[in-house]
Scaffold this active site. Structure first.
Site, PDB file in Angstrom:
ATOM      1  N   GLY A  12      17.549   6.765  -0.089  1.00 44.75           N
ATOM      2  CA  GLY A  12      17.864   5.635   0.787  1.00 44.75           C
ATOM      3  C   GLY A  12      19.243   5.073   0.464  1.00 44.75           C
ATOM      4  O   GLY A  12      19.640   5.048  -0.693  1.00 44.75           O
ATOM      5  N   ARG A  74      14.793  13.117   2.927  1.00 43.01           N
ATOM      6  CA  ARG A  74      13.785  14.020   3.495  1.00 43.01           C
ATOM      7  C   ARG A  74      13.978  15.488   3.090  1.00 43.01           C
ATOM      8  O   ARG A  74      13.086  16.290   3.284  1.00 43.01           O
ATOM      9  CB  ARG A  74      13.825  13.930   5.028  1.00 43.01           C
ATOM     10  CG  ARG A  74      13.580  12.524   5.531  1.00 43.01           C
ATOM     11  CD  ARG A  74      13.654  12.492   7.037  1.00 43.01           C
ATOM     12  NE  ARG A  74      12.484  13.108   7.625  1.00 43.01           N
ATOM     13  CZ  ARG A  74      11.390  12.440   7.940  1.00 43.01           C
ATOM     14  NH1 ARG A  74      11.329  11.161   7.724  1.00 43.01           N
ATOM     15  NH2 ARG A  74      10.363  13.055   8.470  1.00 43.01           N
ATOM     16  N   ASP A 111      15.568   8.080  -8.438  1.00 45.67           N
ATOM     17  CA  ASP A 111      14.827   9.047  -9.256  1.00 45.67           C
ATOM     18  C   ASP A 111      14.564  10.366  -8.524  1.00 45.67           C
ATOM     19  O   ASP A 111      14.652  11.437  -9.133  1.00 45.67           O
ATOM     20  CB  ASP A 111      13.531   8.417  -9.790  1.00 45.67           C
ATOM     21  CG  ASP A 111      12.627   7.925  -8.674  1.00 45.67           C
ATOM     22  OD1 ASP A 111      13.124   7.660  -7.565  1.00 45.67           O
ATOM     23  OD2 ASP A 111      11.414   7.794  -8.916  1.00 45.67           O
ATOM     24  N   THR A 133      19.787   2.335  -6.466  1.00 41.98           N
ATOM     25  CA  THR A 133      18.637   1.903  -5.665  1.00 41.98           C
ATOM     26  C   THR A 133      18.581   0.389  -5.607  1.00 41.98           C
ATOM     27  O   THR A 133      18.883  -0.284  -6.601  1.00 41.98           O
ATOM     28  CB  THR A 133      17.280   2.398  -6.222  1.00 41.98           C
ATOM     29  OG1 THR A 133      16.228   1.662  -5.593  1.00 41.98           O
ATOM     30  CG2 THR A 133      17.145   2.215  -7.719  1.00 41.98           C
ATOM     31  N   ASP A 135      15.879  -1.066  -5.445  1.00 40.51           N
ATOM     32  CA  ASP A 135      14.614  -1.416  -6.106  1.00 40.51           C
ATOM     33  C   ASP A 135      14.785  -1.735  -7.591  1.00 40.51           C
ATOM     34  O   ASP A 135      13.908  -2.338  -8.201  1.00 40.51           O
ATOM     35  CB  ASP A 135      13.598  -0.273  -5.970  1.00 40.51           C
ATOM     36  CG  ASP A 135      13.371   0.137  -4.533  1.00 40.51           C
ATOM     37  OD1 ASP A 135      13.503  -0.722  -3.653  1.00 40.51           O
ATOM     38  OD2 ASP A 135      13.072   1.325  -4.294  1.00 40.51           O
ATOM     39  N   ASP A 137      14.600   0.308 -10.072  1.00 36.80           N
ATOM     40  CA  ASP A 137      13.486   0.904 -10.821  1.00 36.80           C
ATOM     41  C   ASP A 137      13.884   2.136 -11.632  1.00 36.80           C
ATOM     42  O   ASP A 137      13.018   2.871 -12.104  1.00 36.80           O
ATOM     43  CB  ASP A 137      12.335   1.252  -9.868  1.00 36.80           C
ATOM     44  CG  ASP A 137      12.733   2.267  -8.792  1.00 36.80           C
ATOM     45  OD1 ASP A 137      13.915   2.642  -8.738  1.00 36.80           O
ATOM     46  OD2 ASP A 137      11.860   2.672  -8.011  1.00 36.80           O
ATOM     47  N   ARG A 179       9.468  -0.697  -3.165  1.00 38.98           N
ATOM     48  CA  ARG A 179       8.597   0.466  -3.387  1.00 38.98           C
ATOM     49  C   ARG A 179       7.447   0.090  -4.311  1.00 38.98           C
ATOM     50  O   ARG A 179       6.727  -0.842  -3.998  1.00 38.98           O
ATOM     51  CB  ARG A 179       9.428   1.620  -3.948  1.00 38.98           C
ATOM     52  CG  ARG A 179       9.230   2.900  -3.193  1.00 38.98           C
ATOM     53  CD  ARG A 179      10.201   3.998  -3.526  1.00 38.98           C
ATOM     54  NE  ARG A 179      10.778   4.012  -4.825  1.00 38.98           N
ATOM     55  CZ  ARG A 179      11.064   5.112  -5.513  1.00 38.98           C
ATOM     56  NH1 ARG A 179      10.763   6.278  -5.002  1.00 38.98           N
ATOM     57  NH2 ARG A 179      11.654   5.066  -6.672  1.00 38.98           N
TER      58      ARG A 179
HETATM   59  O1  F6P Z   1      13.960   2.851  -2.334  1.00 38.01           O
HETATM   60  C1  F6P Z   1      14.609   2.004  -1.437  1.00 38.01           C
HETATM   61  C2  F6P Z   1      13.682   1.605  -0.324  1.00 38.01           C
HETATM   62  O2  F6P Z   1      14.368   0.730   0.541  1.00 38.01           O
HETATM   63  C3  F6P Z   1      12.354   0.998  -0.781  1.00 38.01           C
HETATM   64  O3  F6P Z   1      12.485  -0.349  -1.182  1.00 38.01           O
HETATM   65  C4  F6P Z   1      11.498   1.216   0.438  1.00 38.01           C
HETATM   66  O4  F6P Z   1      10.136   1.290   0.082  1.00 38.01           O
HETATM   67  C5  F6P Z   1      11.979   2.546   0.947  1.00 38.01           C
HETATM   68  O5  F6P Z   1      13.287   2.742   0.423  1.00 38.01           O
HETATM   69  C6  F6P Z   1      12.027   2.639   2.448  1.00 38.01           C
HETATM   70  O6  F6P Z   1      12.359   3.953   2.785  1.00 38.01           O
HETATM   71  P1  F6P Z   1      12.764   4.396   4.245  1.00 38.01           P
HETATM   72  O7  F6P Z   1      14.168   3.952   4.484  1.00 38.01           O
HETATM   73  O8  F6P Z   1      12.631   5.869   4.221  1.00 38.01           O
HETATM   74  O9  F6P Z   1      11.836   3.708   5.195  1.00 38.01           O
END
Ligand code: F6P
Length: 352
Positions: A12, A74, A111, A133, A135, A137, A179
Site C-alpha cells: 500500500g 497484489r 513486511d 507503512t 500502520d 507495524d 491492519r
Molecule cells: O497497510 C496499510 C493499509 O492501509 C492498512 O492500514 C489497511 O488495512 C490496508 O492497507 C488496506 O489495503 P488496501 O489499500 O488494499 O485496501
C-alpha cells in the site's frame, strides 16, 4: 565505480515514499550513480517495466503523497496468478534484473514486500530494504514514515467530529486503519481526546464501552468519541448475538458497534470509517525528514554492499538490521506500555 541502482515501492502507498525516492536518487547521483525506477513493485521487474530517474523526474515531489513509481499489493513473483494457478516467476525477475544491468535493488515496502525481497536476496539478488507503512507495524524500527501523517489525518478527523458530536449530544464511532495493530488508533485517539479506544491488542467487551459512555453522559459531558482500530477484537460474541439483522452482522465492525451502543445506551450513535484518506495527503515534516534519512541511508548501505539489510530508526539513530529480523514478527502495541498507561491515566477506556 559507477553503479546502476533499481528502486521500487511495494504494498500500500503511504505519505513519504516520494521523499525516500528523491533522497535515494540525489544521494546516488552524488556518487555518480544512476537510479532506475521500477513500476508497480516487483511486478515491474517481472515484466521489465523500468525507467531512468533523471533529475527532472524527482523534482518537486518531496511534499507529495503516493509514489511516482506506482505500487501494488497484489503481485508476488513467487506466486503469479496464471489462469487461476499460482506460478513461480521469480527466475524471470532475477533474469530481467541482470539483463538490465542493475547492481543493486532498493526495495521500499512493508513486511509483505520485504518478505519477497528477502526470498529474492536468498536467490542472489543484492537488495537493501526501506521499511514503509502507515500502520507502524514493522519490527526492528522504532517508527516508519507515513505513520505520523496518518495519525495527523486521523486526529484532524476526530477534531472535526467533536463539535458535531457535542452539538447533537451524540456518540461518534470512528474506525481507523492499522491492519492487525492499533498504533494509529491509539495515537490519534489520545491526540484527539477520544473517550474510548478499541485496539486489537486489548480485546474489548462492548458492554464496558456502553458503561464508559453512560458514565460520561451522567457526569454531564453529553457526547462521546469512540475510536476503533479496524482490527479491534471483541473479547466475546455479544456483537454477533445481539439480535441484529443480517445486514448489520455483515457490515463493518464499526457499524456493528455503533448499532449495539445505540440500542444499549439509548443515545444517538453515528459511525464512520475514515479509510484511505489516512494514506493520502502531503507527508508531515517528520515523515519527509525520516523518508529522506531512510532514502539516503539505503544508498549508503549499497555503497558498503550491505545487502540483505534494512535501514531502521533506533532512538534518533539510523541503523541497519537484517531483513529477516525485521519481518520475523509484527510490531504490536504493548498493552502494558507507557502509551496505553498514559491513555488510561487520562481516563480513556479500552473496553476491558
Ligand atoms: O497497510 C496499510 C493499509 O492501509 C492498512 O492500514 C489497511 O488495512 C490496508 O492497507 C488496506 O489495503 P488496501 O489499500 O488494499 O485496501
Amino acid at each position: 565505480m559507477s553503479r546502476r541502482i533499481a528502486i521500487l515501492t511495494g504494498g500500500g502507498d503511504c505519505p513519504g515514499l516520494n521523499a525516500v525516492i528523491r533522497a535515494a536518487v540525489k544521494t546516488a547521483r552524488g556518487y555518480g550513480w544512476d537510479v532506475y525506477g521500477v513500476r508497480n513493485g516487483f511486478d515491474g521487474l517481472r515484466v521489465s517495466d523500468t525507467f531512468r530517474l533523471s533529475r527532472e523526474r524527482i523534482r518537486g515531489i518531496i511534499h507529495t503523497g503516493g509514489t511516482i513509481l506506482g505500487s501494488t499489493n497484489r503481485v508476488d513473483p513467487f506466486a503469479v496468478d496464471v489462469n487461476g494457478q499460482a506460478e513461480d516467476q521469480s527466475e524471470l525477475v532475477l533474469k530481467n534484473f541482470k539483463n538490465e544491468g542493475f547492481d543493486a535493488l532498493i526495495s521500499i515496502g512493508g513486511d509483505g514486500t520485504q518478505a519477497i525481497a528477502q526470498k529474492l536476496h536468498e536467490r542472489g539478488l543484492p537488495v537493501v530494504a526501506v521499511p514503509k507503512t502507515i500502520d507502524n507495524d514493522v519490527s526492528a524500527t522504532d517508527v516508519t514514515f507515513g505513520f505520523d501523517t496518518a495519525v495527523e489525518t486521523a486526529c484532524d478527523a476526530i477534531d472535526k467530529l467533536h463539535p458535531t458530536a457535542e452539538s447533537h449530544q451524540r456518540v461518534m464511532v470512528v474506525e481507523l486503519m492499522g491492519r492487525t495493530v492499533g498504533h494509529i488508533a491509539l495515537h490519534a485517539g489520545i491526540a484527539g481526546g477520544a473517550d474510548v479506544i478499541l485496539i486489537p491488542e486489548i480485546p474489548f467487551d462492548v458492554d464496558k464501552v456502553c458503561d464508559a459512555i453512560d458514565r460520561r453522559y451522567n457526569a454531564g459531558r453529553e457526547f462521546a468519541i469512540v475510536v476503533v482500530a479496524e482490527g479491534a477484537e471483541p473479547a466475546n460474541d455479544k456483537l454477533q448475538l445481539n439480535g441484529q439483522s443480517k445486514d448489520i452482522m455483515q457490515s463493518p465492525l464499526t457499524n456493528r458497534i455503533a448499532h449495539y451502543l445505540q440500542q444499549k445506551t439509548g443515545k444517538v450513535v453515528r459511525g464512520m470509517v475514515l479509510g484511505h484518506l489516512q494514506r493520502g495527503g502531503s507527508p508531515t515534516t517528520n515523515d519527509r525528514v525520516l523518508g529522506s534519512r531512510f532514502g539516503a541511508a539505503a544508498v549508503r548501505l549499497v555503497r558498503e554492499e550491505k545487502y540483505g539489510q534494512m535501514v531502521a530508526l533506533r532512538g534518533n539513530a539510523i541503523v541497519s538490521v537484517a531483513i529477516t529480523d525485521a519481518i520475523a514478527q509484527l510490531r504490536r502495541v504493548d498493552p502494558e506500555g507507557d502509551v496505553v498507561q498514559t491513555a488510561r491515566d487520562l481516563g480513556i477506556s479500552f473496553g476491558d
